[in-house]
Design an enzyme around this catalytic site. Structure first.
Site, PDB file in Angstrom:
ATOM      1  N   GLN A 162       2.043  -6.162  -3.431  1.00 39.29           N
ATOM      2  CA  GLN A 162       2.325  -6.131  -1.831  1.00 39.29           C
ATOM      3  C   GLN A 162       3.636  -5.414  -1.739  1.00 39.29           C
ATOM      4  O   GLN A 162       3.736  -4.396  -2.507  1.00 39.29           O
ATOM      5  CB  GLN A 162       2.802  -7.376  -1.608  1.00 39.29           C
ATOM      6  CG  GLN A 162       1.256  -8.459  -1.319  1.00 39.29           C
ATOM      7  CD  GLN A 162       0.738  -8.950  -2.401  1.00 39.29           C
ATOM      8  OE1 GLN A 162       1.303  -9.699  -3.442  1.00 39.29           O
ATOM      9  NE2 GLN A 162      -0.387  -8.510  -2.603  1.00 39.29           N
ATOM     10  N   GLY A 196      -4.528  -4.216  -3.764  1.00 39.18           N
ATOM     11  CA  GLY A 196      -5.564  -3.255  -3.936  1.00 39.18           C
ATOM     12  C   GLY A 196      -4.821  -2.164  -4.318  1.00 39.18           C
ATOM     13  O   GLY A 196      -4.229  -1.412  -3.415  1.00 39.18           O
ATOM     14  N   HIS A 197      -4.842  -1.694  -5.501  1.00 38.37           N
ATOM     15  CA  HIS A 197      -3.937  -0.651  -6.226  1.00 38.37           C
ATOM     16  C   HIS A 197      -5.041   0.476  -6.483  1.00 38.37           C
ATOM     17  O   HIS A 197      -5.825   0.257  -7.563  1.00 38.37           O
ATOM     18  CB  HIS A 197      -3.235  -0.920  -7.393  1.00 38.37           C
ATOM     19  CG  HIS A 197      -2.106  -2.067  -6.870  1.00 38.37           C
ATOM     20  ND1 HIS A 197      -1.771  -3.037  -7.963  1.00 38.37           N
ATOM     21  CD2 HIS A 197      -1.587  -2.281  -5.636  1.00 38.37           C
ATOM     22  CE1 HIS A 197      -0.831  -3.826  -7.199  1.00 38.37           C
ATOM     23  NE2 HIS A 197      -0.983  -3.701  -5.779  1.00 38.37           N
ATOM     24  N   ASP A 234       0.694  -1.378   0.126  1.00 36.98           N
ATOM     25  CA  ASP A 234      -0.100   0.010  -0.006  1.00 36.98           C
ATOM     26  C   ASP A 234       0.667   1.371   0.003  1.00 36.98           C
ATOM     27  O   ASP A 234       0.311   2.277   0.631  1.00 36.98           O
ATOM     28  CB  ASP A 234      -1.054   0.040   1.293  1.00 36.98           C
ATOM     29  CG  ASP A 234      -1.729  -1.285   1.198  1.00 36.98           C
ATOM     30  OD1 ASP A 234      -2.161  -1.818   0.203  1.00 36.98           O
ATOM     31  OD2 ASP A 234      -2.195  -1.676   2.429  1.00 36.98           O
ATOM     32  N   LYS A 268       1.819   2.525  -5.050  1.00 36.70           N
ATOM     33  CA  LYS A 268       2.270   1.798  -6.229  1.00 36.70           C
ATOM     34  C   LYS A 268       1.520   2.084  -7.516  1.00 36.70           C
ATOM     35  O   LYS A 268       1.808   2.577  -8.552  1.00 36.70           O
ATOM     36  CB  LYS A 268       2.308   0.335  -6.095  1.00 36.70           C
ATOM     37  CG  LYS A 268       3.501  -0.121  -5.181  1.00 36.70           C
ATOM     38  CD  LYS A 268       3.548  -1.662  -4.887  1.00 36.70           C
ATOM     39  CE  LYS A 268       2.307  -2.403  -4.595  1.00 36.70           C
ATOM     40  NZ  LYS A 268       1.862  -2.239  -3.001  1.00 36.70           N
TER      41      LYS A 268
HETATM   42  P1  GDP Z   1      -0.825   0.369  -3.484  1.00 32.92           P
HETATM   43  O1  GDP Z   1      -1.317  -0.796  -3.064  1.00 32.92           O
HETATM   44  O2  GDP Z   1       0.681   0.429  -3.198  1.00 32.92           O
HETATM   45  O3  GDP Z   1      -1.222   0.603  -5.046  1.00 32.92           O
HETATM   46  O4  GDP Z   1      -1.524   1.541  -2.775  1.00 32.92           O
HETATM   47  P2  GDP Z   1      -3.076   1.655  -2.346  1.00 32.92           P
HETATM   48  O5  GDP Z   1      -3.699   2.085  -3.542  1.00 32.92           O
HETATM   49  O6  GDP Z   1      -3.477   0.327  -1.544  1.00 32.92           O
HETATM   50  O7  GDP Z   1      -2.865   2.534  -0.983  1.00 32.92           O
HETATM   51  C1  GDP Z   1      -2.568   3.878  -1.425  1.00 32.92           C
HETATM   52  C2  GDP Z   1      -3.607   4.989  -1.169  1.00 32.92           C
HETATM   53  O8  GDP Z   1      -3.011   6.214  -0.971  1.00 32.92           O
HETATM   54  C3  GDP Z   1      -4.560   5.046  -2.030  1.00 32.92           C
HETATM   55  O9  GDP Z   1      -5.803   5.628  -1.522  1.00 32.92           O
HETATM   56  C4  GDP Z   1      -3.995   6.149  -2.998  1.00 32.92           C
HETATM   57  O10 GDP Z   1      -5.090   7.001  -3.615  1.00 32.92           O
HETATM   58  C5  GDP Z   1      -3.414   7.169  -1.954  1.00 32.92           C
HETATM   59  N1  GDP Z   1      -2.269   7.940  -2.349  1.00 32.92           N
HETATM   60  C6  GDP Z   1      -1.358   7.324  -3.326  1.00 32.92           C
HETATM   61  N2  GDP Z   1      -0.312   8.646  -3.306  1.00 32.92           N
HETATM   62  C7  GDP Z   1      -0.753   9.581  -2.446  1.00 32.92           C
HETATM   63  C8  GDP Z   1      -0.129  10.854  -2.050  1.00 32.92           C
HETATM   64  O11 GDP Z   1       1.144  11.138  -2.424  1.00 32.92           O
HETATM   65  N3  GDP Z   1      -0.776  11.554  -1.050  1.00 32.92           N
HETATM   66  C9  GDP Z   1      -1.825  11.143  -0.859  1.00 32.92           C
HETATM   67  N4  GDP Z   1      -2.639  11.861   0.440  1.00 32.92           N
HETATM   68  N5  GDP Z   1      -2.542   9.811  -0.972  1.00 32.92           N
HETATM   69  C10 GDP Z   1      -1.698   9.210  -1.819  1.00 32.92           C
HETATM   70  P1  IMO Z   2      -0.886  -4.080  -2.355  1.00 34.84           P
HETATM   71  O1  IMO Z   2      -0.481  -4.699  -3.445  1.00 34.84           O
HETATM   72  C1  IMO Z   2      -1.132  -4.607   2.095  1.00 34.84           C
HETATM   73  C2  IMO Z   2      -0.974  -8.622   3.644  1.00 34.84           C
HETATM   74  C3  IMO Z   2      -2.169  -9.084   4.346  1.00 34.84           C
HETATM   75  C4  IMO Z   2      -1.404 -10.082   5.271  1.00 34.84           C
HETATM   76  C5  IMO Z   2      -0.781 -10.673   4.618  1.00 34.84           C
HETATM   77  C6  IMO Z   2      -0.722 -12.264   4.044  1.00 34.84           C
HETATM   78  O2  IMO Z   2      -2.531  -3.583  -2.358  1.00 34.84           O
HETATM   79  O3  IMO Z   2       0.343  -3.415  -1.592  1.00 34.84           O
HETATM   80  P2  IMO Z   2      -2.421 -12.842   2.027  1.00 34.84           P
HETATM   81  O4  IMO Z   2      -4.064 -12.699   1.661  1.00 34.84           O
HETATM   82  O5  IMO Z   2      -1.717 -12.492   0.895  1.00 34.84           O
HETATM   83  O6  IMO Z   2      -2.210 -14.229   2.106  1.00 34.84           O
HETATM   84  O7  IMO Z   2      -2.336 -12.187   3.439  1.00 34.84           O
HETATM   85  O8  IMO Z   2      -0.128  -9.934   3.457  1.00 34.84           O
HETATM   86  N1  IMO Z   2      -1.196  -8.421   2.315  1.00 34.84           N
HETATM   87  C7  IMO Z   2      -1.320  -6.820   1.988  1.00 34.84           C
HETATM   88  N2  IMO Z   2      -0.943  -5.822   2.673  1.00 34.84           N
HETATM   89  N3  IMO Z   2      -0.865  -4.661   0.913  1.00 34.84           N
HETATM   90  C8  IMO Z   2      -1.108  -5.564  -0.040  1.00 34.84           C
HETATM   91  O9  IMO Z   2      -1.398  -5.615  -1.513  1.00 34.84           O
HETATM   92  C9  IMO Z   2      -1.213  -6.876   0.610  1.00 34.84           C
HETATM   93  N4  IMO Z   2      -1.527  -8.061   0.123  1.00 34.84           N
HETATM   94  C10 IMO Z   2      -1.388  -9.190   1.193  1.00 34.84           C
HETATM   95  O10 IMO Z   2      -2.984  -8.151   5.030  1.00 34.84           O
HETATM   96  O11 IMO Z   2      -1.146  -9.501   6.321  1.00 34.84           O
HETATM   97 MG    MG Z   3      -2.880  -1.757  -1.855  1.00 37.55          MG
END
Ligand code: GDP
Ligand code: IMO
Ligand code: MG
Length: 426
Positions: free
Chosen positions: A225, A41-42, A14, A17
């Protein structure tokens, strides 16, 4: 100039990415997922709308890009078709530009059931998985009994593999986990129906990727991840079940690892974690709550609250090193706007760091911090490095020196445009 670029999360996932992929996508010809599944979840903000990708590469939302699911990805066909249907509502037809490897292992309904039952069982360690059947499917892959995409097209083989699997799973469900048996005919019929729907997407990822490289086209390997969740290098056993670090690309796609010519690492300006497991810099106070609230730190896949804490430069410098990071993108710096003091963990008191980092047994460590002053002028939305408050620049440059990699991009907001580029990685 770089043609083959890896984009990796360097913390516990998270890191933002999805947003960074979206920023770079205009210059790409292909994007490849090589590990994980719909546990990811991206999040992208496109024209003000929030879009979340789980299994599809985030770059799919750019019309010119070919997207691949390499052999290292575990594929739930239910999740795939649901996501394709959603995506097509605003992207139109994507059949021509989404290719799924024949060698991907399939997540079956019984994998999801076992993952969820185990998480609830007092007899197993609770990992806090996403409950998507990721670990259970990888177990079968390593155990050489998983059903792969190509098996869908040989009914006799598919049936015998399902029988072998269900024999085992139904025994576990009924004898150990108080679960219901699965019916072989139902599972088989579902697989056969989905096999037909999948046909147009099935392809050969290795040969396609080599075609792109021979034409000098830019390819992005999209990590899911983060490095601290890598099954081999992360905080075992509180990890996911794939190689989310750079090493996963070679085997999860089928390329010579020496072909990757730029490794871009994504790190948040602080740290978050979803699920169980050690988190030395976790904040159990009002500052942690403030970061969670301002950063909107809620899991994009499961909706669980993310645990929040200070940046851990011990762990970040380690993952920078292990992933050969050429440049870092620091995200969500705007979330720290308004804080009086910001801390960075630079050491773990009284421990041999090399021993800790070998096993990642960091449950008991006591972090030591340096303190930096917060900044007055908000970073939110700034697109030019020189416009940043001097104290924000000092924070960024401190991270750079602690982690031993240049910060080439800084994300100052969730939208694609809210980005400072100091040195373009492509
Ligand atoms: P990922 O799994 O690495 O793609 O990240 P996620 O989408 O799960 O979580 C990142 C969250 O931060 C999302 O809600 C994005 O919209 C938000 N986000 C990404 N970059 C920024 C930033 O620079 N500032 C803020 N405030 N939010 C951001
Ligand atoms: P993105 O791509 C954050 C965590 C789960 C749990 C552990 C194992 O959005 O960064 P799993 O279901 O993979 O066997 O769970 O890994 N986990 C993540 N945490 N971002 C993710 O993906 C994750 N994918 C798995 O919360 O701790
Ligand atoms: Mg994510």
């Amino acid at each position: 100039m770089s043609n083959l670029i890896s984009l990796l999360g360097l913390q516990w996932g998270d890191e933002g990415k999805g947003k960074v992929v979206d920023h770079l996508a205009k210059d790409l010809k292909a994007a490849v997922r090589y590990q994980g599944g719909h546990n990811a979840g991206h999040t992208l903000i496109i024209d003000g709308d929030k879009v979340v990708f789980h299994l599809l590469p985030s770059a799919i939302c750019h019309q010119e890009i070919k997207c691949y699911l390499g052999r290292g990805v575990v594929v739930s066909l239910d999740a795939l078709f649901e996501e394709i249907e959603d995506a097509q509502k605003y992207l139109g037809e994507i059949e021509e530009r989404l290719i799924v490897s024949r060698a991907c292992s399939l997540i079956q309904s019984f994998h999801i059931k076992l993952d969820q039952l185990r998480e609830k069982s007092p007899a197993s360690t609770t990992i806090g998985t996403t409950g998507r059947g990721i670990g259970t499917t990888y177990e079968d892959r390593v155990g050489r009994k998983s059903i792969r995409v190509q098996d869908l097209y040989n009914e006799t083989l598919l049936k015998s593999k399902l029988e072998e699997n269900l024999d085992y799973y139904n025994f576990i469900f009924t004898n150990y986990l108080e679960g219901e048996k699965e019916d072989i005919n139902q599972v088989l019929d579902r697989n056969l129906d989905q096999a037909e729907m999948l046909k147009p997407y099935v392809g050969n990822v290795i040969s396609d990727i080599h075609d792109h490289t021979s034409k000098q086209e830019k390819i992005l390997f999209e990590g899911a991840q983060g490095a601290l969740l890598d099954v081999s290098l992360g905080t075992y056993p509180f990890v996911t079940s794939s190689n989310s670090s750079i090493g996963g690309i070679a085997s999860g796609v089928g390329i010579d690892p020496r072909m990757i010519d730029y490794s871009l690492g994504i790190a948040k300006a602080y740290t978050t974690r979803v699920g169980e497991g050690p988190f030395p810099t976790e904040l159990d106070d009002s500052v942690g709550e403030h970061i969670a609230k301002v950063g909107g730190e809620v899991g994009a896949t499961t909706g669980r609250p993310r645990r929040c804490g200070w940046l851990d430069a011990v762990l970040l410098s380690h993952t920078v090193k292990l992933n050969g990071i050429d440049g870092l993108c620091l995200t969500k710096i705007d979330v720290l706007d308004g804080l009086d003091e910001i801390k960075i963990c630079t050491d773990y008191e009284g421990n041999s760091l090399n021993d800790l980092l070998e096993t990642m047994s960091i449950e008991e460590v006591k972090p030591s911090y340096i303190s930096m002053p917060g900044w007055e002028k908000p970073c939110a939305g700034i697109r030019d490095y020189e416009q940043l408050d001097g104290k924000a620049k000092s924070y960024i440059e401190k991270i750079e020196s602690l982690c031993g990699a240049p910060i080439v991009m800084i994300s100052t907001g969730p939208r694609r445009e809210d980005t400072i580029v100091r040195q373009y990685p492509l």
